[in-house]
Design an enzyme around this catalytic site. Structure first.
Site, short mmCIF file in Angstrom:
data_model
loop_
_atom_site.label_atom_id
_atom_site.label_comp_id
_atom_site.label_asym_id
_atom_site.label_seq_id
_atom_site.Cartn_x
_atom_site.Cartn_y
_atom_site.Cartn_z
N LEU A 66 0.87 -1.17 0.00
CA LEU A 66 0.00 0.00 0.00
C LEU A 66 0.90 1.22 0.00
O LEU A 66 1.97 1.20 0.61
CB LEU A 66 -0.90 0.04 1.25
CG LEU A 66 -2.02 -0.98 1.38
CD1 LEU A 66 -2.72 -0.81 2.74
CD2 LEU A 66 -3.04 -0.84 0.25
N ASP A 67 0.47 2.28 -0.66
CA ASP A 67 1.23 3.53 -0.62
C ASP A 67 1.32 4.02 0.82
O ASP A 67 0.41 3.79 1.63
CB ASP A 67 0.53 4.61 -1.46
CG ASP A 67 0.57 4.31 -2.94
OD1 ASP A 67 1.42 3.50 -3.36
OD2 ASP A 67 -0.26 4.87 -3.68
N ARG A 68 2.38 4.75 1.10
CA ARG A 68 2.58 5.27 2.46
C ARG A 68 1.38 6.05 2.99
O ARG A 68 0.96 5.84 4.14
CB ARG A 68 3.84 6.14 2.49
CG ARG A 68 4.18 6.67 3.88
CD ARG A 68 5.53 7.37 3.89
NE ARG A 68 5.96 7.64 5.25
CZ ARG A 68 7.20 7.72 5.64
NH1 ARG A 68 8.17 7.56 4.76
NH2 ARG A 68 7.51 7.97 6.90
#
Length: 224
Positions: free
Chosen positions: A66-68
């Site tokens: 998942l993106d940050r």
């Protein structure tokens, strides 16, 4: 700036068995940390924090990413066989992922399919971004469905068929409904609101099965 400890991550675990750990990843926490000589707390990602809190567990690997700034369900494998089984399901599109997002604008109509190629571009300063490119981009498919609308925002539920980098964020922006709090692809003026100090994108659920072994249907409550 967000800083999380190994204890914070343990508290974020939704479900665990002998094969997987399902974490409700908080916003601002990278899945992989930044490699530094000295490990400052904010340089550690999910996998480093998890290994720190569980030194006796021999195998811990991210099953996906998942993106940050994106919160929500993240899967960590505790066995190599489980990781391979999950990855095989992903390749066969047997992993069902749903997201929710708060976007700028009042959504009109019902479900919408966005089938628009995306291209990831690296810039001279080392940064990179993703944009729509029908000639050179890779196919990316997202389905958007309205949940509820407010005065100037809408809550949408999104299902992704492909898993391109920043896919939901770029697709949402490309159809005129940028995600609130998205400082890269969103509306900068709109994002000045105190309510949008984070990216309003959340991985709400993940569902998959390992044939003849187990079925998983995991959900993480919406934090906004």
């Amino acid at each position: 700036m967000f800083t999380y400890s190994a204890q914070d991550l343990e508290a974020a675990i939704i479900f665990e068995d002998s094969r997987f750990i399902f974490i409700n990843k908080p916003t601002g926490l990278a899945v992989h940390g930044v490699i530094q000589q000295e490990c400052a707390p904010d340089s550690l990602g999910v996998i480093e924090l998890l290994r720190l809190s569980r030194p006796d567990v021999p195998y811990l690997e991210l099953a996906h990413r998942l993106d940050r700034p994106t919160s929500g369900v993240l899967v960590v494998a505790k066995r190599k066989s489980a990781l391979r089984a999950f990855q095989k399901q992903q390749e066969n599109r047997g992993v069902d992922k749903h997201y929710v997002a708060l976007v700028k604008g009042v959504w009109q109509g019902g479900h919408k399919k966005v089938d628009t190629p995306l291209l990831k571009v690296k810039h001279q300063d080392g940064s990179w971004s993703v944009h729509v490119d029908k000639a050179k981009g890779k196919r990316a498919v997202s389905y958007f469905a309205p949940v509820e609308s407010h005065e100037d925002t809408s809550l949408l539920r999104i299902k992704i068929i492909t898993g391109r980098t920043h896919q939901i964020r770029v697709h949402a922006s490309s159809i005129g409904f940028p995600i609130a709090g998205d400082n890269q692809y969103g509306d900068k003026a709109f994002n000045q609101s105190e309510a949008y100090k984070r990216l309003m994108l959340h991985a709400e659920s993940i569902k998959f099965s390992l044939p003849d072994i187990a079925e998983y249907d995991i959900q993480a409550s919406i934090p906004f």
